[in-house]
Each structure stands twice: as C-alpha cells, then as structure tokens.
Design a protein around this motif. Structure first.
Motif, short mmCIF file in Angstrom:
data_model
loop_
_atom_site.label_atom_id
_atom_site.label_comp_id
_atom_site.label_asym_id
_atom_site.label_seq_id
_atom_site.Cartn_x
_atom_site.Cartn_y
_atom_site.Cartn_z
N VAL A 1 0.84 -1.21 0.00
CA VAL A 1 0.00 0.00 0.00
C VAL A 1 0.87 1.25 0.00
O VAL A 1 1.73 1.42 0.86
CB VAL A 1 -0.94 0.01 1.23
N ILE B 1 -3.71 5.90 0.81
CA ILE B 1 -4.90 5.58 1.59
C ILE B 1 -5.91 6.72 1.44
O ILE B 1 -5.55 7.89 1.53
CB ILE B 1 -4.56 5.39 3.08
N ASN C 1 -8.61 -4.43 -0.43
CA ASN C 1 -8.26 -3.02 -0.63
C ASN C 1 -9.32 -2.06 -0.12
O ASN C 1 -9.28 -0.86 -0.46
CB ASN C 1 -7.98 -2.76 -2.11
N THR D 1 -10.11 2.97 1.77
CA THR D 1 -9.60 2.20 0.65
C THR D 1 -8.10 2.44 0.51
O THR D 1 -7.59 3.48 0.92
CB THR D 1 -10.30 2.58 -0.66
N VAL D 2 -7.42 1.46 -0.07
CA VAL D 2 -5.97 1.54 -0.22
C VAL D 2 -5.60 1.17 -1.65
O VAL D 2 -6.39 0.58 -2.38
CB VAL D 2 -5.24 0.62 0.77
N GLY D 3 -4.35 1.52 -2.03
CA GLY D 3 -3.90 1.16 -3.35
C GLY D 3 -2.41 1.36 -3.51
O GLY D 3 -1.76 1.95 -2.64
N ALA E 1 -6.29 4.11 -5.29
CA ALA E 1 -6.99 4.13 -3.99
C ALA E 1 -8.28 4.92 -4.10
O ALA E 1 -9.32 4.53 -3.55
CB ALA E 1 -6.09 4.72 -2.92
N THR F 1 -10.90 3.12 -6.17
CA THR F 1 -11.52 2.07 -5.36
C THR F 1 -12.63 2.63 -4.49
O THR F 1 -13.70 2.02 -4.34
CB THR F 1 -10.46 1.36 -4.50
#
Length: 218
Positions: free
Chosen positions: A100, A103, A161, A172-174, A180, A183
C-alpha cells in the motif's frame, strides 16, 4: 527536515497538489463533507516518511502547503498544522501492508448505509470486485483516533483493498493515490447498486473475485 532532504526525483510539492486535488474530488463525488475524511501517501524512496492531510480543515480552504509530513510513529516532521486525528490508523496500514502506497478515508452515504446495517458490500459491480479483490467487510464500531483501532481495522480488511468502519465511513488503499481513490468511487457505486437491488430481491447476482480470472484493473 526540509523538502530537499527527500528523494531527489520526488516532487513533494506536486505530491501535495495531487493529494489536495483528490480531496476536492472526494467532495465533488459526494464522498466527503465538512472536514470529514483524510488522504495520505507513502513517500517513495524514503523510509518512514508519509504525507497526510491536516486535522480539522475544510478541503475547500486547504492549500497544498497545509499537507503535512509525518513519520511512521505519527510524529509531525514538517508542516504548520497537525496531522489528521486518524494518522495512527494510516500508519497501522502502512506497517501492515507494504503493498500500500496510498490511503483514502471517506464517508460516503451508501457505503455507510451498509456499515450501519452491518452487512458487507458485495460484488454487485465488476469494477469494485477488481479494485477491492473481494466483498468489502464491515468492521464493528470503535472510536477511530487510536492505534488499536488501526490494528483491528487491518485485521478486518486483511489483504483486501477496502473496509467499511461501522457507523463511520470507508477506507480504501492502493499502490498509488489514483487507484486508492478509484476504489473508493467503485465501492460507493456498488453500495448504491446493492441498496437498489435489495429493494427488488433478497438474492442479487454477485461476482466472486477468485473466479473472475482478471489480473489487471479496468
């Protein structure tokens, strides 16, 4: 610590502008309001440094210079304002999930509806399933401004995620801020579709990430 001590090819000013841009987009897309939500990124090429939005400042009043730099212990390294009150939650994710790099925490209506009901957001839309890598779980309610919350949240999210904080919001994360944020938008869209679908049937058609066989995001 000054900006010049960061990785030479990392443009910290541009990164701050990008964070603010996505903050404003979160308002435009109806994901946030007032001073709710927060966004952070991992500074590439520099160990233990993160950029995060400040606490208690409306996005439409925020400037790139208001984005602050912190370390993994949530300590302010650079900035005239304090970091988000949920900075420890972000740090818990970064420590637990080396994959990640960004965020997004927001408080969208339909995602929160399922958080209040206590029911996961299912794979009603393919883009959500691809981005989240599965159904979005609901974390039981806890106050969020402490490290223990972050650890419990990471337990609930696992390798996914996205996770909904019951009676609070969505995280959400990415691998980057764009993913992110995408998402977050995808989860909220699926949450809305699920709400409408449940008005028509108790058994909406849902997708399973493991059987899709898709390896790249849309």
């Amino acid at each position: 610590m000054t900006e010049t001590t960061l990785q030479v090819d990392f443009d910290i000013a541009a990164a701050k502008r990008e964070i603010l841009d996505y903050c404003l987009r979160s308002m435009e897309y109806g994901l946030n309001f007032n001073t709710q939500g927060n966004i952070s990124i991992r500074v590439p090429g520099v160990e233990d440094r993160f950029l995060i939005t400040p606490t208690d400042l409306e996005y439409d009043k925020m400037t790139p210079e208001d984005i602050v730099l912190v370390n993994g212990d949530s300590e302010l390294i650079e900035g005239r304002l304090g970091p988000s009150s949920e900075v420890t939650v972000h740090m818990a994710v970064y420590k637990r999930r080396p994959d990640v790099n960004a965020i997004v925490h927001s408080e969208p209506i339909y995602s929160n509806v399922w958080g209040v009901v206590g029911s996961p957001i299912l794979g009603t839309l393919v883009n959500m399933v691809i981005y989240t890598k599965g159904d979005v779980p609901i974390m039981p309610f806890e106050l969020s401004n402490n490290t223990e919350f972050g650890e419990h949240m990471c337990d609930a999210m696992g390798d996914l995620n996205a996770v909904v904080w019951a009676n609070h919001g969505l995280l959400t994360v990415g691998p980057n801020l764009r993913d992110a944020f995408k998402t977050s938008v995808a989860v909220e869209s699926a949450a809305k579709v699920q709400a409408y679908a449940r008005a028509l049937t108790d058994t909406p058609i849902v997708l399973d990430y493991d059987t899709l066989g898709i390896t790249e995001s849309l």
